[in-house]
Motif scaffolding. Structure first.
Motif: not given
Ligand SMILES: Cc1ncc(COP(=O)(O)O)c(C=O)c1O
Length: 442
Positions: A32-33, A49-55
């Motif tokens: 996770a992030f 917003e496009e950042d990662p949340i969970y792999t």
């Protein structure tokens, strides 16, 4: 500036300055992030917003691979998955929905055939078969109002036949449905299906795409040009709760992912809920393999041609199937679509008894007896009893697959050593009598 394939394969999709200046793409081995504050979480969860949340859904290492693959194809988007089968299955689930039909041929990898015969029909997707794919008109005749896509392999497994892409793409588009191409055997280096009208391209990246036989991976790529807003794909138009905006208003796939509706939906639905995510370490291995795809595939194609020349002369073989084999009907299409070579898989008919065939398979010292292709090492297999064992008798007849078939996947070894290995294995297998003598004794 626009760059050529060989530049993109080592550079595209990666900015070292955004990753602590690391030269090699870092492996982000995290599940996770951190979401930061809850306002940022709101933005992340409403796709603003496009950042990662969970792999499972996205990861920076996997993201570099996806961007690199899209760039290599001049495509709008790509998604990496945990296997080629996940890529094929998710793609068809995504395009067809319940009640949809897929029009395809019997010239497919055995696992795909098996899933088309059993899994997809159970999930409400009907598979229709074009019996003679060389007659492109049969594709047109077999279309129904429920057909949602045409699915073909570009170089087919195991006989390396070649479809006439431009004609088949035109038939699909006149019916307002996409053409999906499994480009595994060809690789993006030898053939870019988007140039000839494909809308979606899938890969088993396990094969020559990554090229070292050390990772299971799949890829789906979309051109971004197909219009899913044409009435045939209501599941792309329907507003969905999980795509709601910051104010809680439901939105459709086409509203949230206007440029990449196909891979956007595949990520939001199939990757999200069925979960075949590619691990960051495996994405790293695929990236590493991709860096040498042109050099590897060129050598594999040249080894294939050298082995082809040997097989065409030897008495132990009754036929050889490869587009550049003597008298092969696909040479014209190969010249048109595959000017850099027609891949590194070829098949031949073993001219001996079943017992001799088993002895031959057990006697190669360089060729590995394995259910894989596209490895740096050369491989050999009897597909009728292994990779294509799922084919029914009717499908075997359509494809022309008999138990005498031996499939080779040529690797990077010395061509002379490979030929010598086959020769010594033939000699061991036929030590009780040559193929010619066997025929005389019959
Ligand atoms: C043409 C083709 N498509 C798909 C697959 C499935 O890929 P994977 O084994 O990575 O799931 C294979 C595997 O051999 C294949 O040859």
């Amino acid at each position: 500036m626009s760059f050529e394939f060989d530049t993109l394969k080592v550079q595209a999709g990666y900015e070292a300055s955004q990753h602590n200046n690391a030269v090699s793409v870092p492996i982000y081995q995290t599940a996770a992030f951190t979401l930061g504050d809850s306002y940022r979480a709101d933005r992340l969860f409403s796709f603003s917003e496009e950042d990662p949340i969970y792999t499972r859904l996205s990861n920076p290492t996997v993201d570099v691979l996806e961007k690199r693959i899209a760039a290599l194809h001049g495509a709008a988007g790509a998604i990496a998955l945990a296997s080629g089968m996940a890529a094929v299955s998710y793609t068809l689930l995504n395009v067809a929905g319940k009640g949809g039909h897929i029009l395809t041929t019997a010239r497919l990898y055995g696992g795909t055939v098996d899933s088309f015969g059993h899994l997809l029909p159970d999930l409400g997707i009907q598979i229709d078969i074009v019996e003679n794919p060389d007659d492109t008109e049969e594709f047109r005749k077999k279309l129904t109002p429920d057909t949602k896509a045409i699915f073909i392999e570009s170089l087919t497994n195991p006989f390396a036949t070649i479809p006439d892409f431009e004609v088949i793409a035109q038939i699909a588009h006149s019916h307002k449905i996409p053409l999906i191409v499994d480009n595994t055997l060809a690789t993006p280096y030898l053939f870019n299906p988007f140039t000839y009208g494909a809308d979606i391209v899938v890969y088993s990246a396990t094969k020559a795409f990554s090229g070292h036989g050390n990772v299971i991976a799949g890829v789906v790529v979309e051109s971004g040009k197909f219009n899913y807003d044409n009435g045939n794909f209501p599941h792309f138009e329907k507003p969905l709760w999980f795509l709601r905006d910051g104010q809680g208003k439901e939105r459709s796939i086409l509203q949230v992912f206007p440029d990449i509706p196909f891979t956007g939906r595949l990520r939001a639905v199939h990757l999200n809920y069925l979960g075949a995510a590619l691990s960051p370490f495996d994405a790293y291995l695929v990236l590493l393999g991709l860096e040498t795809i042109s050099e590897r595939v060129d050598k594999q194609v040249s080894n294939t041609r050298a082995v082809l020349q040997y097989l065409e002369k030897t008495e132990y073989v009754s036929w050889v199937r490869y587009p550049y084999a003597e008298g092969n009907p696909y040479k014209i299409l190969a010249d048109r679509y595959f000017p850099k070579g027609a891949g590194s898989v070829l098949s031949f008919g073993f001219r001996g008894t079943d017992e001799q065939k088993r002895k031959f398979l057990a006697s190669t010292k360089i060729f590995g007896y394995q259910a894989n292709i596209g490895d740096a090492r050369s491989l050999i297999i009897n597909p009728a009893e292994t990779t294509h064992v799922e084919l029914t008798q009717e499908q075997r007849e359509l494809v022309g697959l008999g138990s005498e078939t031996i499939r080779l996947s040529l690797g990077l070894e010395s061509a002379a050593d490979l030929i010598a290995d086959l020769e010594q294995a033939f000699i061991v297998a036929f030590e009780l009598g040559t193929a010619v003598e066997d025929e005389e004794n019959e």
